[in-house]
Design an enzyme around this catalytic site. Structure first.
Site, PDB file in Angstrom:
ATOM      1  CB  SER A   1      -2.015   7.706  -2.670  1.00  0.00           C
ATOM      2  OG  SER A   1      -2.317   6.336  -2.744  1.00  0.00           O
TER       3      SER A   1
ATOM      4  CG  ASN B   1      -0.665   3.704   7.811  1.00  0.00           C
ATOM      5  OD1 ASN B   1      -0.869   4.798   7.261  1.00  0.00           O
ATOM      6  ND2 ASN B   1      -1.075   2.541   7.291  1.00  0.00           N
TER       7      ASN B   1
ATOM      8  CG  LEU C   1      -3.699   9.664   1.658  1.00  0.00           C
ATOM      9  CD1 LEU C   1      -5.133   9.925   1.200  1.00  0.00           C
ATOM     10  CD2 LEU C   1      -3.064   8.589   0.781  1.00  0.00           C
TER      11      LEU C   1
ATOM     12  CB  CYS D   1      -7.013   6.596   1.785  1.00  0.00           C
ATOM     13  SG  CYS D   1      -5.952   6.892   3.215  1.00  0.00           S
TER      14      CYS D   1
ATOM     15  CE  LYS E   1      -4.183  -0.412  -1.799  1.00  0.00           C
ATOM     16  NZ  LYS E   1      -2.835   0.012  -1.456  1.00  0.00           N
TER      17      LYS E   1
ATOM     18  N   GLY F   1      -0.440  -5.677   7.568  1.00  0.00           N
ATOM     19  CA  GLY F   1       0.433  -6.738   8.079  1.00  0.00           C
ATOM     20  C   GLY F   1      -0.351  -8.000   8.399  1.00  0.00           C
TER      21      GLY F   1
ATOM     22  N   GLY G   1       3.621  -4.629   1.453  1.00  0.00           N
ATOM     23  CA  GLY G   1       3.900  -3.359   2.120  1.00  0.00           C
ATOM     24  C   GLY G   1       4.554  -3.559   3.467  1.00  0.00           C
TER      25      GLY G   1
HETATM   26  C1  LIG Z   1       2.700   3.278   6.226  1.00  0.00           C
HETATM   27  C2  LIG Z   1       1.689   2.908   5.185  1.00  0.00           C
HETATM   28  C3  LIG Z   1       1.291   3.870   4.249  1.00  0.00           C
HETATM   29  C4  LIG Z   1       0.346   3.543   3.276  1.00  0.00           C
HETATM   30  N1  LIG Z   1       0.001   4.484   2.325  1.00  0.00           N
HETATM   31  C5  LIG Z   1      -0.838   4.144   1.307  1.00  0.00           C
HETATM   32  C6  LIG Z   1      -1.128   5.060   0.258  1.00  0.00           C
HETATM   33  O1  LIG Z   1      -0.621   6.186   0.196  1.00  0.00           O
HETATM   34  N2  LIG Z   1      -1.976   4.645  -0.728  1.00  0.00           N
HETATM   35  C7  LIG Z   1      -2.551   3.401  -0.751  1.00  0.00           C
HETATM   36  O2  LIG Z   1      -3.289   3.079  -1.689  1.00  0.00           O
HETATM   37  N3  LIG Z   1      -2.276   2.501   0.234  1.00  0.00           N
HETATM   38  C8  LIG Z   1      -1.449   2.851   1.243  1.00  0.00           C
HETATM   39  N4  LIG Z   1      -1.151   1.925   2.222  1.00  0.00           N
HETATM   40  C9  LIG Z   1      -1.785   0.595   2.177  1.00  0.00           C
HETATM   41  C10 LIG Z   1      -0.857  -0.429   1.504  1.00  0.00           C
HETATM   42  O3  LIG Z   1      -0.592  -0.079   0.166  1.00  0.00           O
HETATM   43  C11 LIG Z   1      -1.499  -1.832   1.546  1.00  0.00           C
HETATM   44  O4  LIG Z   1      -2.707  -1.831   0.812  1.00  0.00           O
HETATM   45  C12 LIG Z   1      -1.782  -2.290   2.977  1.00  0.00           C
HETATM   46  O5  LIG Z   1      -0.783  -1.862   3.869  1.00  0.00           O
HETATM   47  C13 LIG Z   1      -1.929  -3.819   3.057  1.00  0.00           C
HETATM   48  O6  LIG Z   1      -0.753  -4.466   2.646  1.00  0.00           O
HETATM   49  P1  LIG Z   1       0.399  -4.968   3.696  1.00  0.00           P
HETATM   50  O7  LIG Z   1      -0.308  -5.753   4.761  1.00  0.00           O
HETATM   51  O8  LIG Z   1       1.341  -5.765   2.852  1.00  0.00           O
HETATM   52  O9  LIG Z   1       1.027  -3.727   4.259  1.00  0.00           O
HETATM   53  C14 LIG Z   1      -0.224   2.242   3.228  1.00  0.00           C
HETATM   54  C15 LIG Z   1       0.180   1.291   4.187  1.00  0.00           C
HETATM   55  C16 LIG Z   1       1.124   1.584   5.150  1.00  0.00           C
HETATM   56  C17 LIG Z   1       1.548   0.533   6.136  1.00  0.00           C
END
Ligand SMILES: Cc1cc2nc3c(=O)[nH]c(=O)nc-3n(C[C@H](O)[C@H](O)[C@H](O)COP(=O)(O)O)c2cc1C
Length: 308
Positions: free
Chosen positions: A46, A69, A73, A132, A169, A221, A269
């Site tokens: 983002s 985490n 941003l 966020c 989102k 996760g 992610g």
């Molecule tokens: C290290 C990290 C950084 C993230 N940064 C952003 C971000 O900048 N913008 C956003 O919309 N989501 C961000 N997310 C959220 C992920 O895009 C995702 O919505 C969330 O981790 C759930 O998916 P997952 O379980 O597959 O990780 C971040 C997640 C992680 C783990």
């Protein structure tokens, strides 16, 4: 062999897998590396109007049942990001991956301005991160917490990007995510991304202290998967928009569950942490094998199956 091609609103993808925002979408070389694997689309970290340094370390932790985490941003600001992405977009398309550009802002006007700058790159989609969980101290309640603020941000982004499709989102921690989805649909959203990470806190009892410097962070996760599945099902029942189902997908069968909850595409992610970058080569093969075993010829025949 099952057909994995995916129609996300106006966008055709070779398969439903999308790199979720913030995870590896932080440099052109990483974006290119992932596009060379078997992925439908990559989402960038983002980006805000102005550069941000992000939070102090430690910013991320594996706590056993998932990750937490609070990166804060970190990003180079919209103009620098637009230059970076203009340089890489043709390569991503050459490799067969679409580019989704994620933005966030502190107010509605800034959402419009940031979207306008990044739309000049002509990515395949702009994703507005209204959710966020890690910057509430700075920005207050996320836009995705209420119908009126979510709709106002959506309208500003839609107005700024011309014909580009816009994904919104959403956050998991709202009492009625379906109502928020309806509000952003009515404001012009083309796609819903559900969901962002879930606010949480990890404490180290021996030091009587939160582990993250920011004290709180976003849970992602495996721990997030059941929450995300319910959110996706609620959104799918509320609106007839394509959904990028995101949260806890670590295998092809997890992806099938997300599609059975009503998702059209599947965000991934944290699985990169658990399985490495090559997970993007493996997930489509795992999903196709599951579909072959269960007799699903294509994604549409599986979509929403669990919420009928
Ligand atoms: C290290 C990290 C950084 C993230 N940064 C952003 C971000 O900048 N913008 C956003 O919309 N989501 C961000 N997310 C959220 C992920 O895009 C995702 O919505 C969330 O981790 C759930 O998916 P997952 O379980 O597959 O990780 C971040 C997640 C992680 C783990």
């Amino acid at each position: 062999m099952a057909d994995l091609t995916c129609q996300l609103g106006p966008l055709k993808m070779r398969n439903p897998f999308v790199l979720a925002s913030g995870v590896l979408g932080t440099s052109n070389r990483l974006l290119e590396r992932i596009a060379c694997l078997d992925i439908g689309a990559v989402t960038t970290k983002s980006c805000s109007l102005n550069r941000r340094a992000g939070h102090a370390n430690p910013t991320a932790l594996d706590w056993g049942a998932g990750l937490i985490n609070a990166i804060g941003l970190t990003n180079p600001g919209a103009k620098a990001e637009a230059e970076n992405l203009a340089a890489i977009l043709p390569r991503l398309h050459e490799e067969g991956a679409l580019l989704f550009v994620s933005i966030f802002a502190k107010d509605v006007a800034e959402f419009g301005e940031t979207a306008r700058i990044l739309a000049q790159v002509q990515p395949d989609l702009i994703e507005a991160n209204l959710s966020c969980p890690n910057v509430a101290d700075e920005f207050g309640m996320p836009f995705a917490a209420k119908e009126d603020t979510a709709a106002a941000a959506t309208e500003a982004v839609k107005k700024a990007v011309g014909d580009l499709p816009v994904a919104i989102k959403l956050a998991p921690n709202v009492p009625n995510i379906g109502a928020i989805a309806r509000a952003v649909r009515d404001a012009g959203a083309d796609v819903i991304c559900a969901v962002n990470s879930m606010p949480g806190m990890i404490i180290d009892a021996r030091s009587a202290s939160p582990v993250l410097k920011n004290k709180v962070g976003g849970i992602s996760g495996p721990a997030l998967k059941p929450i995300a599945l319910k959110c996706v099902a609620d959104v799918a029942r509320a609106v007839d928009l394509p959904i990028i189902g995101t949260g806890g997908v670590c295998s092809g069968v997890d992806a099938a569950e997300m599609i059975m909850a009503g998702a059209t595409a599947v965000g991934v992610g944290s699985a990169v942490y658990y399985r490495g970058v090559d997970v993007f080569q493996q997930l489509p093969a795992e999903l196709a094998a599951f579909m072959d075993e269960e007799g699903y010829a294509d994604l549409e025949s599986m979509r929403g199956k669990a919420i009928l």
